[in-house]
Enzyme design. Structure first.
Site, PDB file in Angstrom:
ATOM      1  N   SER B  10     -42.607 -17.863   0.906  1.00 12.09           N
ATOM      2  CA  SER B  10     -43.044 -18.194  -0.452  1.00 12.09           C
ATOM      3  C   SER B  10     -43.928 -17.083  -1.004  1.00 12.09           C
ATOM      4  O   SER B  10     -44.546 -16.326  -0.245  1.00 12.09           O
ATOM      5  CB  SER B  10     -43.823 -19.513  -0.457  1.00 12.09           C
ATOM      6  OG  SER B  10     -44.432 -19.701  -1.735  1.00 12.09           O
ATOM      7  N   HIS B  11     -44.011 -17.026  -2.317  1.00 14.07           N
ATOM      8  CA  HIS B  11     -44.900 -16.073  -2.973  1.00 14.07           C
ATOM      9  C   HIS B  11     -46.372 -16.437  -2.796  1.00 14.07           C
ATOM     10  O   HIS B  11     -47.248 -15.610  -3.000  1.00 14.07           O
ATOM     11  CB  HIS B  11     -44.608 -16.038  -4.480  1.00 14.07           C
ATOM     12  CG  HIS B  11     -43.451 -15.169  -4.843  1.00 14.07           C
ATOM     13  ND1 HIS B  11     -42.178 -15.396  -4.387  1.00 14.07           N
ATOM     14  CD2 HIS B  11     -43.386 -14.042  -5.604  1.00 14.07           C
ATOM     15  CE1 HIS B  11     -41.381 -14.460  -4.871  1.00 14.07           C
ATOM     16  NE2 HIS B  11     -42.074 -13.632  -5.606  1.00 14.07           N
ATOM     17  N   VAL B  12     -46.617 -17.708  -2.443  1.00 14.70           N
ATOM     18  CA  VAL B  12     -47.994 -18.199  -2.397  1.00 14.70           C
ATOM     19  C   VAL B  12     -48.317 -18.656  -0.969  1.00 14.70           C
ATOM     20  O   VAL B  12     -47.582 -19.476  -0.407  1.00 14.70           O
ATOM     21  CB  VAL B  12     -48.173 -19.394  -3.363  1.00 14.70           C
ATOM     22  CG1 VAL B  12     -49.612 -19.871  -3.388  1.00 14.70           C
ATOM     23  CG2 VAL B  12     -47.708 -19.009  -4.764  1.00 14.70           C
TER      24      VAL B  12
END
Lengths: 194, 123
Positions: B10-12
């Site tokens: 994930s980007h986060v």
């Protein structure tokens, strides 16, 4: 192709990206996630440090080190895209001195990585017309500026901006703009097709 | 049967960790590793973190799931370098990774899992 000219190209590109990082991020805030300027500034600055530390001796090695550094230091989509471009350019530069062939390999790398084609409002919309003009022998700053400006009229169908659909029209593509800097500085550094 | 593992990207950082937390509800024993955010734990993805998630995973065949497009590009770069067999899915991130681990925990084979994942393809 002269390795010193290629190093100068990377230096000028880094300077231009860093001078314009706020502008690139502002463009990206309009249709993306707002980090293109910061990501490219960080990535190119790391490239400078790597080139200084390792002082590569060949054009292929300069491109390879640039590509590998961008892949690992840029957190956004531009990392794998610019990284793939430079790594593909490095492979090509190992077998030819032709700038045209090298840039075409770079574009192929971007298209493969991004699964994208011209006309989708991406960096490819700068790369493709630039390469076409270079092949025709009439690449100029104006060609580059026109290609970048044209992305304003395109509806994004690839990348983060594609989530905006029609609302992406009227905005420049940040990746196309930073690619414009890449080719402007290529001309400034005197990297040519002979 | 080859051991299956799952990697989520994930980007986060919190999203990646959160999806794993959710998956652990149904998959106590499955090899799950994740990569979230950049090297500085900011929003984005990291080639090196993804590479580490593959190397640390005990699975021989890795089922990989991601949230947004640029994560996929970094995943593909890592896939070109890793020795492991990797299956990358353009499927709804949370639903499909949850489905995969639940089926792995239940002893399903890859073909059965992929049959369940197919309708979840959204990108």
């Amino acid at each position: 192709m002269n390795v010193e000219a290629v190093k100068k190209w990377m230096i000028l590109f880094t300077e231009k990206v860093n001078q314009n990082k706020a502008y690139l991020s502002e463009l990206d805030r309009a249709i993306g996630d707002g980090d293109h300027g910061m990501n490219m500034a960080r990535g190119t600055t790391e490239v400078m440090a790597a080139l200084e530390a390792k002082n590569p001796a060949t054009v292929a090695d300069v491109f390879k080190l640039t590509g590998m550094t961008l892949v690992s230091k840029v957190g956004g989509a531009s990392g794998p895209l610019y990284g793939s471009a430079f790594i593909s350019m490095a492979k090509e530069a190992g077998t030819t001195d032709s700038l045209l062939a090298i840039l075409q390999a770079g574009l192929n790398g971007i298209e493969k990585r991004g699964q994208a084609v011209p006309g989708e409002k991406t960096m490819i919309d700068t790369w493709q017309p630039v390469i076409k003009a270079l092949a025709a022998g009439n690449l100029s700053e104006q060609t580059i500026a026109d290609a970048v400006a044209h992305t304003k009229e395109i509806k994004a169908t690839k990348g983060r901006a594609s989530y905006l659909g029609e609302r992406s029209i009227g905005h420049l593509d940040p990746g196309a703009v930073s690619s414009g800097y890449l080719f402007e500085t290529m001309l400034e550094a005197g990297v040519t097709n002979d | 049967m080859t051991k299956l593992g799952v990697v989520v990207v994930s980007h986060v950082p919190e999203i990646a960790a959160g999806v794993v937390k959710l998956m652990r509800e149904v998959a106590k024993d499955v090899a799950i590793t994740f990569s979230g955010g950049t090297d500085e734990n900011e929003i984005g993805t990291s080639f090196e973190k993804i590479q580490a998630a593959f190397e640390e995973n005990e699975g021989e065949t890795i089922l990989a799931f991601y949230d947004l497009g640029s994560a996929k590009m970094n995943l593909e770069m890592v896939m070109e370098l890793t020795e492991k067999e990797v299956r990358l899915y353009d499927t709804a991130f949370i639903e499909s990774s949850y489905t995969a681990v639940a089926l792995i925990q239940a002893g399903a084979d890859l073909a059965a899992i992929e049959e369940q994942l197919a309708p979840l393809k959204i990108k």
